[in-house]
Design a protein around this motif. Structure first.
Motif, PDB file in Angstrom:
ATOM      1  N   VAL A  85       0.901  -1.188   0.088  1.00 37.27           N
ATOM      2  CA  VAL A  85       0.020   0.060   0.359  1.00 37.27           C
ATOM      3  C   VAL A  85       0.832   1.200   0.004  1.00 37.27           C
ATOM      4  O   VAL A  85       1.677   1.208   0.940  1.00 37.27           O
ATOM      5  N   HIS A  86       0.765   2.301  -1.033  1.00 45.93           N
ATOM      6  CA  HIS A  86       1.560   3.399  -1.208  1.00 45.93           C
ATOM      7  C   HIS A  86       0.571   4.407  -0.840  1.00 45.93           C
ATOM      8  O   HIS A  86      -0.281   4.787  -1.634  1.00 45.93           O
ATOM      9  N   TRP A  87       0.823   5.145   0.416  1.00 46.76           N
ATOM     10  CA  TRP A  87       0.096   6.339   0.662  1.00 46.76           C
ATOM     11  C   TRP A  87       0.721   7.479  -0.386  1.00 46.76           C
ATOM     12  O   TRP A  87       1.822   7.784  -0.163  1.00 46.76           O
ATOM     13  N   LEU A  88      -0.369   8.446  -0.647  1.00 45.30           N
ATOM     14  CA  LEU A  88       0.106   9.418  -1.513  1.00 45.30           C
ATOM     15  C   LEU A  88      -0.878  10.638  -1.287  1.00 45.30           C
ATOM     16  O   LEU A  88      -2.117  10.517  -1.530  1.00 45.30           O
ATOM     17  N   ASP A  89      -0.381  11.557  -1.038  1.00 39.07           N
ATOM     18  CA  ASP A  89      -1.299  12.824  -0.790  1.00 39.07           C
ATOM     19  C   ASP A  89      -1.549  13.446  -2.276  1.00 39.07           C
ATOM     20  O   ASP A  89      -0.581  13.511  -3.140  1.00 39.07           O
ATOM     21  N   SER A  90      -2.716  13.986  -2.472  1.00 38.05           N
ATOM     22  CA  SER A  90      -3.515  14.567  -3.607  1.00 38.05           C
ATOM     23  C   SER A  90      -2.517  15.880  -4.191  1.00 38.05           C
ATOM     24  O   SER A  90      -2.525  16.332  -5.441  1.00 38.05           O
ATOM     25  N   ASP A  91      -1.581  16.237  -3.345  1.00 40.18           N
ATOM     26  CA  ASP A  91      -0.963  17.495  -3.826  1.00 40.18           C
ATOM     27  C   ASP A  91       0.664  17.120  -3.741  1.00 40.18           C
ATOM     28  O   ASP A  91       1.576  18.001  -3.994  1.00 40.18           O
ATOM     29  N   VAL A  92       0.799  15.770  -4.093  1.00 38.84           N
ATOM     30  CA  VAL A  92       2.399  15.546  -4.144  1.00 38.84           C
ATOM     31  C   VAL A  92       2.616  14.822  -5.653  1.00 38.84           C
ATOM     32  O   VAL A  92       1.831  13.895  -6.023  1.00 38.84           O
ATOM     33  N   LEU A  93       3.600  15.276  -6.208  1.00 41.31           N
ATOM     34  CA  LEU A  93       3.996  14.886  -7.596  1.00 41.31           C
ATOM     35  C   LEU A  93       5.344  14.193  -7.362  1.00 41.31           C
ATOM     36  O   LEU A  93       6.212  14.488  -7.117  1.00 41.31           O
ATOM     37  N   LEU A  94       5.042  12.782  -8.013  1.00 43.06           N
ATOM     38  CA  LEU A  94       6.143  11.838  -7.693  1.00 43.06           C
ATOM     39  C   LEU A  94       7.052  11.924  -9.138  1.00 43.06           C
ATOM     40  O   LEU A  94       6.736  11.972 -10.143  1.00 43.06           O
TER      41      LEU A  94
END
Length: 546
Positions: A109-118
């Motif tokens: 499971v990879h948590w990612l905020d919606s304002d983070v650009l990988l």
């Protein structure tokens, strides 16, 4: 290391022994969970960045959770093929993440905020670690940019968003603990929801996020993941950009004030938040387990000694067939279950004692002491054992109480996280204590050295000892808080230095632009002079001679 737990074993948090392959063959599925509230423009960019990932798309699913946006969010055209949108009516990011978690089917499971650009290789950098061991929590490095939100994802994120500020406190934590490998007391602090991946089996063991918390949900879940046996890995190659500052960066003091009020109840490892010498907490620091069927006097001697000790952050579980006791007693002196009745009656209203059928301790409790009835610890015995276990990073301290031809009588202080790790990596038929020795360490001590006794114990003089230790603990808590304050000040200075560096970079850019403009003006001036000279010469050449 294979996913069944065999192979190289991590001792403590020294993940460097794993050595994940650079050219691994991807086989694990990853579920990227993106909680989102409004800000459609930022979500569009985050999904576009996910669509560029080098990790195979067929092994990736993306679950976007709309947490009550108005108007509702939509999926943009540019997104990973395995993306779906669900809604969560319950307020709060923890509830949204749990809703996404319920939909996730990945091995990771990879948590990612919606304002983070990988960055394009970020997910792959995470997953190469998860292919090396099945009990890892991996956190990438986020940089915070103040640049305007672009209309579409730039081709080069670094060129578009630098200069940017690093996640200062994570960088500081990693640097002062040699990458979290130097026996840190709280590597679980690395679990942040912005860009962290977790083995799904760890979440299954630890449970979902605590949506009762107002703030601090990421850290609290990180603590429970540690209790479930997790190893925490900082991965600098998993890079990302956060569009704007976090709430904590904008108002750290207020965020800490709210967060600390709640997490103190749930994270016993934050000792400086538990400076009160005698109060009880939702999750105690240590639980003692005592067999309640060994006779009233023996049980009482042990339990009373535990309660009178200098470790007040304690719960005691007394085991026995309590449900089977008859409530009406007509002949108490001849009752065959009289001792059970006495133990039950003596402790049923004691707040720190729980009468239970089985010896199952709360997995969130850091330490478990298993003590034979009839043996009484000294006032500081448990505190000294805890210090030994914590300072040495041990998973088990066995206390030799008595040795005879009939066998050995011993007490055991077990560190829950070490035993959880051992269960993850143990092979069938392998002795669990041996595995604990590999992943954390095991030692034996003499009971007499630690003041364990079977002699009757008087508690009249213990109040002063308790107060002395409480005062010492309060002073330690005060100094720890001061250290945290100074670290925060260092963090502010680093942030300030970062802003100065940012200003310097911007000033250099402006100076560079001015130099270019000045050079162009000089070239234009030189051209005008040359043109004027030619014009003058031509004009003079046409004048009549005198």
């Amino acid at each position: 290391m294979s996913q069944d737990g065999t192979g190289v074993r991590v001792r403590g948090n020294d993940y460097r022994v794993l050595r994940p392959a650079e050219d691994f063959t991807p086989s694990l599925r990853v579920s990227v969970i993106v909680p989102a509230y409004d800000n459609q423009d930022k979500l569009d960019l985050a999904l576009a960045a996910l669509a560029r990932q080098t990790y195979p798309a067929e092994l990736t699913e993306v679950v976007v959770v709309d947490n009550g946006s108005a108007p509702p969010l939509r999926l943009p055209a540019v997104r990973p093929p395995g993306t779906r949108l669900i809604t969560c009516d319950a307020p709060g990011r923890a509830a949204a993440r749990n809703a996404g978690l319920a939909e996730a089917g990945g091995d990771v499971v990879h948590w990612l905020d919606s304002d983070v650009l990988l960055m394009p290789d970020a997910v792959e950098a995470h997953m190469r670690w998860h292919h090396a061991a099945p009990y890892l929590v991996v956190t990438g490095y986020i940089r915070f940019t103040g640049a305007a939100v672009p209309a579409e994802l730039p081709d080069d994120l670094e060129e578009a968003f630098e200069p940017a500020e690093p996640h200062g406190w994570i960088v500081d934590l990693v640097e002062r603990t040699d990458g979290l490998t130097d026996n840190p007391q709280r590597p679980f602090s690395l679990h942040v929801g912005g860009a962290t991946s977790v083995a799904a089996r760890l979440i299954e063991a630890a449970g979902p996020m605590d949506d009762d918390l107002v703030l601090g949900q990421d850290t609290e879940m990180g603590y429970r993941l540690a209790q479930a046996g997790a190893v925490f890995v900082p991965e600098p190659r998993a890079r990302a950009y956060h569009l704007g500052p976090t709430m904590r960066m904008r108002d750290k003091a207020s965020i800490d004030r709210v967060s600390h009020a709640f997490v103190a109840d749930r994270i016993p490892s934050y000792r400086w938040l538990r400076s009160h010498p005698g109060r009880q907490w939702k999750v105690p620091y240590v639980t003692a387990v005592v067999d309640g069927t060994a006779g009233y006097e023996s049980v009482r001697a042990t339990v009373d000694a535990l309660l009178a000790g200098t470790v007040a952050d304690l719960s005691v579980v007394v085991t026995g067939p309590w449900e089977s006791l008859e409530r009406e007693r007509r002949a108490p002196l001849t009752d065959p279950e009289l001792d059970l009745v006495l133990v039950h009656g003596h402790y049923r209203h004691e707040g720190r004692v729980r009468l239970a059928e089985a010896a199952e301790a709360d997995p969130a409790v850091p330490y478990v002491l298993r003590l034979p009835p009839g043996w009484s610890p000294g006032e500081d015995s448990l505190a000294r054992l805890l210090d030994l276990c914590r300072d040495e990073g041990l998973g088990l301290v066995s206390v030799l109480l008595e040795e005879s031809p009939h066998g050995v009588v011993a007490a055991r202080l077990e560190r829950t996280a070490a035993f959880a790790r051992a269960r993850v990596v143990a092979r069938p038929g392998e002795d669990l204590d041996d595995v604990v020795d590999e992943v954390a360490g095991v030692t034996w001590v003499e009971g007499e050295t630690y003041a364990f006794t079977t002699e009757p114990t008087a508690f009249t003089g213990r109040r002063s000892a308790l107060r002395a230790r409480a005062e010492a603990q309060a002073e330690i808590a005060r100094l720890t808080k001061e250290v945290e304050r100074l670290r925060g000040q260092v963090g502010k200075w680093r942030d300030e230095a970062g802003r100065w560096r940012k200003n310097t970079v911007e000033l250099r850019r402006e100076l560079s632009g001015l130099r270019r403009q000045l050079a162009a003006a000089n070239r234009a001036q030189q051209g005008m002079r040359a043109l004027l000279s030619i014009t003058v010469k031509r004009a003079l050449g046409k004048r009549p001679r005198t």
